[in-house]
Design a protein around this motif. Structure first.
Motif, short mmCIF file in Angstrom:
data_model
loop_
_atom_site.label_atom_id
_atom_site.label_comp_id
_atom_site.label_asym_id
_atom_site.label_seq_id
_atom_site.Cartn_x
_atom_site.Cartn_y
_atom_site.Cartn_z
N CYS A 14 44.77 40.41 41.78
CA CYS A 14 43.43 40.48 41.18
C CYS A 14 42.55 41.40 42.02
O CYS A 14 42.48 41.26 43.24
N HIS A 15 41.87 42.35 41.39
CA HIS A 15 41.05 43.30 42.15
C HIS A 15 39.71 42.70 42.59
O HIS A 15 39.00 43.30 43.37
N ILE A 16 39.40 41.49 42.13
CA ILE A 16 38.16 40.84 42.54
C ILE A 16 38.39 39.93 43.75
O ILE A 16 37.71 40.04 44.76
N CYS A 17 39.38 39.03 43.65
CA CYS A 17 39.56 38.02 44.70
C CYS A 17 40.87 38.14 45.48
O CYS A 17 41.14 37.33 46.35
N ASP A 18 41.68 39.13 45.16
CA ASP A 18 42.98 39.37 45.81
C ASP A 18 43.98 38.24 45.58
O ASP A 18 44.93 38.08 46.34
N PHE A 19 43.80 37.45 44.50
CA PHE A 19 44.78 36.45 44.12
C PHE A 19 46.05 37.17 43.71
O PHE A 19 46.02 38.15 42.98
N GLU A 25 51.01 35.53 33.91
CA GLU A 25 50.86 36.85 33.31
C GLU A 25 49.55 37.48 33.76
O GLU A 25 48.52 36.83 33.80
N SER A 26 49.59 38.75 34.09
CA SER A 26 48.37 39.44 34.49
C SER A 26 47.54 39.78 33.26
O SER A 26 48.06 39.90 32.15
N ARG A 27 46.25 39.97 33.45
CA ARG A 27 45.33 40.37 32.39
C ARG A 27 44.49 41.51 32.92
O ARG A 27 44.34 41.67 34.12
N ARG A 34 41.58 47.34 35.23
CA ARG A 34 42.20 46.86 36.45
C ARG A 34 42.69 45.43 36.25
O ARG A 34 42.10 44.66 35.49
N THR A 35 43.74 45.05 36.93
CA THR A 35 44.31 43.71 36.83
C THR A 35 43.35 42.69 37.42
O THR A 35 42.82 42.89 38.51
N THR A 36 43.14 41.61 36.67
CA THR A 36 42.17 40.60 37.04
C THR A 36 42.70 39.22 36.68
O THR A 36 43.33 39.06 35.64
N CYS A 37 42.47 38.23 37.54
CA CYS A 37 42.88 36.87 37.19
C CYS A 37 41.95 36.31 36.12
O CYS A 37 40.82 36.79 35.95
N ALA A 38 42.40 35.31 35.41
CA ALA A 38 41.63 34.73 34.30
C ALA A 38 40.29 34.17 34.76
O ALA A 38 39.32 34.16 34.00
N LEU A 39 40.20 33.73 36.00
CA LEU A 39 38.96 33.17 36.54
C LEU A 39 37.83 34.20 36.58
O LEU A 39 36.67 33.86 36.45
N HIS A 40 38.18 35.47 36.73
CA HIS A 40 37.17 36.51 36.86
C HIS A 40 36.99 37.37 35.62
O HIS A 40 36.44 38.47 35.69
N LEU A 41 37.46 36.90 34.47
CA LEU A 41 37.25 37.59 33.20
C LEU A 41 36.27 36.80 32.35
O LEU A 41 36.30 35.57 32.32
N ARG A 42 35.39 37.50 31.66
CA ARG A 42 34.39 36.88 30.79
C ARG A 42 34.39 37.62 29.45
O ARG A 42 34.59 38.83 29.41
N PRO A 43 34.13 36.90 28.35
CA PRO A 43 33.99 37.61 27.07
C PRO A 43 32.69 38.41 27.06
O PRO A 43 31.66 37.94 27.56
N ALA A 44 32.73 39.60 26.53
CA ALA A 44 31.55 40.45 26.45
C ALA A 44 31.61 41.27 25.18
O ALA A 44 32.68 41.52 24.62
N SER A 45 30.47 41.71 24.74
CA SER A 45 30.36 42.56 23.56
C SER A 45 30.45 44.02 24.00
O SER A 45 29.65 44.48 24.81
#
Length: 67
Positions: A14-19, A25-27, A34-45
């Motif tokens: 994860c590029h935010i927290c280095d998890f 599965e990566s997201r 950039r690859t990010t864990c689910a904890l650091h993804l938010r829905p946005a318009s």
């Protein structure tokens, strides 16, 4: 030849927290890709210039803070 069990799992970071994980599965962020864990993804318009509509997408907290 390689093992018959299929492809090897590749760890992602994860590029935010280095998890780091190879069990999940990566997201990716819809803006920076950039690859990010689910904890650091938010829905946005997000505006889609191709069709002129806003679409809901997963955005990392880093990109979300700059919007």
């Amino acid at each position: 030849m390689g093992p018959s069990s299929g492809m090897q799992r590749s760890p992602w970071l994860c590029h935010i927290c280095d998890f780091k994980s190879d069990a999940t599965e990566s997201r990716t962020c819809a803006i920076c890709y950039r690859t990010t864990c689910a904890l650091h993804l938010r829905p946005a318009s997000i505006y889609n210039a191709g069709n002129g509509l806003y679409e809901t997408a997963e955005v990392c907290v880093s990109c979300g803070a700059t919007r």
